[in-house]
Design an enzyme around this catalytic site. Structure first.
Site, PDB file in Angstrom:
ATOM      1  N   HIS A 218      47.421  51.581  -0.278  1.00 18.16           N
ATOM      2  CA  HIS A 218      46.267  51.357   0.793  1.00 18.16           C
ATOM      3  C   HIS A 218      46.120  52.603   1.572  1.00 18.16           C
ATOM      4  O   HIS A 218      46.846  53.496   1.960  1.00 18.16           O
ATOM      5  CB  HIS A 218      47.271  50.488   1.869  1.00 18.16           C
ATOM      6  CG  HIS A 218      47.365  48.914   1.592  1.00 18.16           C
ATOM      7  ND1 HIS A 218      48.057  48.584   0.279  1.00 18.16           N
ATOM      8  CD2 HIS A 218      46.995  47.847   2.160  1.00 18.16           C
ATOM      9  CE1 HIS A 218      47.849  47.401   0.112  1.00 18.16           C
ATOM     10  NE2 HIS A 218      47.160  46.941   1.403  1.00 18.16           N
ATOM     11  N   GLY A 259      48.440  41.226   9.333  1.00 18.54           N
ATOM     12  CA  GLY A 259      48.043  41.751   7.762  1.00 18.54           C
ATOM     13  C   GLY A 259      46.955  42.760   7.839  1.00 18.54           C
ATOM     14  O   GLY A 259      46.070  43.131   8.661  1.00 18.54           O
ATOM     15  N   HIS A 260      46.779  43.511   6.616  1.00 20.42           N
ATOM     16  CA  HIS A 260      45.820  44.667   6.074  1.00 20.42           C
ATOM     17  C   HIS A 260      44.593  44.260   6.822  1.00 20.42           C
ATOM     18  O   HIS A 260      44.204  42.834   6.487  1.00 20.42           O
ATOM     19  CB  HIS A 260      46.069  45.366   5.044  1.00 20.42           C
ATOM     20  CG  HIS A 260      45.676  44.260   3.759  1.00 20.42           C
ATOM     21  ND1 HIS A 260      46.383  44.498   2.502  1.00 20.42           N
ATOM     22  CD2 HIS A 260      45.250  43.236   3.754  1.00 20.42           C
ATOM     23  CE1 HIS A 260      46.111  43.605   1.693  1.00 20.42           C
ATOM     24  NE2 HIS A 260      45.013  42.482   2.485  1.00 20.42           N
ATOM     25  N   ASN A 261      43.719  45.151   7.248  1.00 18.63           N
ATOM     26  CA  ASN A 261      42.204  44.990   7.604  1.00 18.63           C
ATOM     27  C   ASN A 261      41.778  43.747   8.726  1.00 18.63           C
ATOM     28  O   ASN A 261      40.738  43.638   8.980  1.00 18.63           O
ATOM     29  CB  ASN A 261      41.433  44.456   6.374  1.00 18.63           C
ATOM     30  CG  ASN A 261      41.657  45.558   5.052  1.00 18.63           C
ATOM     31  OD1 ASN A 261      41.790  46.613   5.303  1.00 18.63           O
ATOM     32  ND2 ASN A 261      41.724  44.900   3.893  1.00 18.63           N
TER      33      ASN A 261
END
Length: 354
Positions: A218, A259-261
């Site tokens: 990431h 969570g990511h993004n």
């Protein structure tokens, strides 16, 4: 108030409370015509719930359904339209939003209590890299680790055993609780992060492979806006490529996963055990009840409300009121539940008839 953990060192003058709430003496006396003493001589020595209100105690009243005439004394913040509901012996402070007013008072006397018993200093057992930049009036607790290139601005409090990794930036007047971990993150001013929360670690992104599945590196970060409050035991993943973003004055309860993004806009509220999968978008003023799960790549429109325990799989427009599993418009969900109960009742009746 739990007097074992929280103490009023000196009695608080009623006039100080009025000044804090910007209530004039004239307005106060207009609704308390039976006071027969100088208000300069009225003091507050405790903060209590309304049902425990007694002489020299302060509370607030918002319940329009109950008259509660058995509360016979004390000082109460109350809306003007509800003044008549309270006993005549209760001293009344007229205020548009009593709960907010009470919160303002608590913030004045007990807010940022984590600063009060510590002098601003760097503890000798803290490790701070020589390239880190530490502002004025910053406290860093024992066993905390401040890595290369970190910037910590003025009047910020870093508790013990906190880890702040390479090039992170912490704004002014922030608070980081015990054991919090900050990585690949920029934090704006007046942000509170409670104990054991992890911000900026790698998210759960990977390409399945039957022989060797592995996480994708990431390379995004996390940005947290001014005034946001993040509870204990939360996890906020950094972006896969672009940043995970949390806006201004967002309220995040304990044990929340983001969570990511994901992108959370200003003034959103997330109750405990909410889970947002990757790339979830919450527009401004979204309120989410406890134990809600939202599928990846879902967008929730501005001013929407999601009822607790809902499982959200689809996008919803501005102003939606959402509930159920799978989540849908709350009115449609309630109709469905009513129909299911009616159908169940009919089945039972048919069984009994046979």
């Amino acid at each position: 108030m739990n007097n074992f953990f929280f103490k009023i060192k000196n009695k608080i003058k009623l006039t100080d409370i009025l000044n804090t709430l910007d209530v004039t003496e004239e307005n106060f006396l207009n609704v308390n015509k039976n006071i027969n003493q100088n208000i300069e001589n009225i003091f507050i020595d405790d903060f209590v719930s309304f049902t425990n209100l007694k002489k020299n105690k302060l509370s607030f009243y918002t319940n329009k359904k109950d008259y509660l005439k058995n509360v016979l004394s004390g000082i109460c913040i109350v809306e003007k339209i509800n003044l008549h509901l309270l006993n005549d012996e209760v001293v009344k402070i007229p205020y548009k939003n009593p709960k907010k007013g009470f919160s303002t008072i608590l913030e004045k006397y007990f807010g940022k209590s984590h600063f009060k018993n510590k002098r601003y200093s760097i503890h000798p057992l803290a490790f701070i890299h020589k390239t880190a930049k530490i502002g004025n009036n910053v406290y860093v607790g024992p066993y905390s680790f401040i890595d290369e290139g970190v910037v910590i601005e003025d009047n910020t409090y870093i508790s013990e055993r906190v880890s702040i990794s390479y090039n992170c930036k912490i704004g002014k007047e922030c608070f980081l609780g015990v054991g919090s971990v900050i990585e690949c993150t920029i934090i704006n001013d007046k942000v509170i992060i409670s104990s054991n929360t992890v911000v900026g670690k790698s998210g759960f992104g990977f390409i399945p492979n039957k022989t060797k599945t592995q996480l994708t590196p990431h390379i995004g970060g996390v940005f947290i806006g001014e005034g946001t409050n993040i509870g204990a035991g939360c996890t906020i993943d950094r972006g896969l490529i672009d940043d995970t973003q949390i806006g201004k004055y967002v309220m995040i309860d304990n044990q929340v996963h983001i969570g990511h993004n994901s992108k959370i806009d200003d003034f959103c509220i997330l109750a405990g055990q909410v889970g947002l999968s990757g790339s979830v978008v919450l527009k401004k003023n979204v309120t989410i009840g406890g134990d809600v799960s939202i599928k990846d790549n879902v967008t929730i429109g501005e001013d929407s409300v999601i009822a607790g325990a809902s499982k959200v799989f689809n996008n919803f427009p501005k102003g939606s009121y959402i509930g159920g599993s799978p989540a849908q418009d709350i009115k449609a969900w309630k109709r469905m539940i009513a129909a299911q109960r009616l159908d169940l009742k009919k089945r039972k009746n048919n069984l009994n008839d046979s």
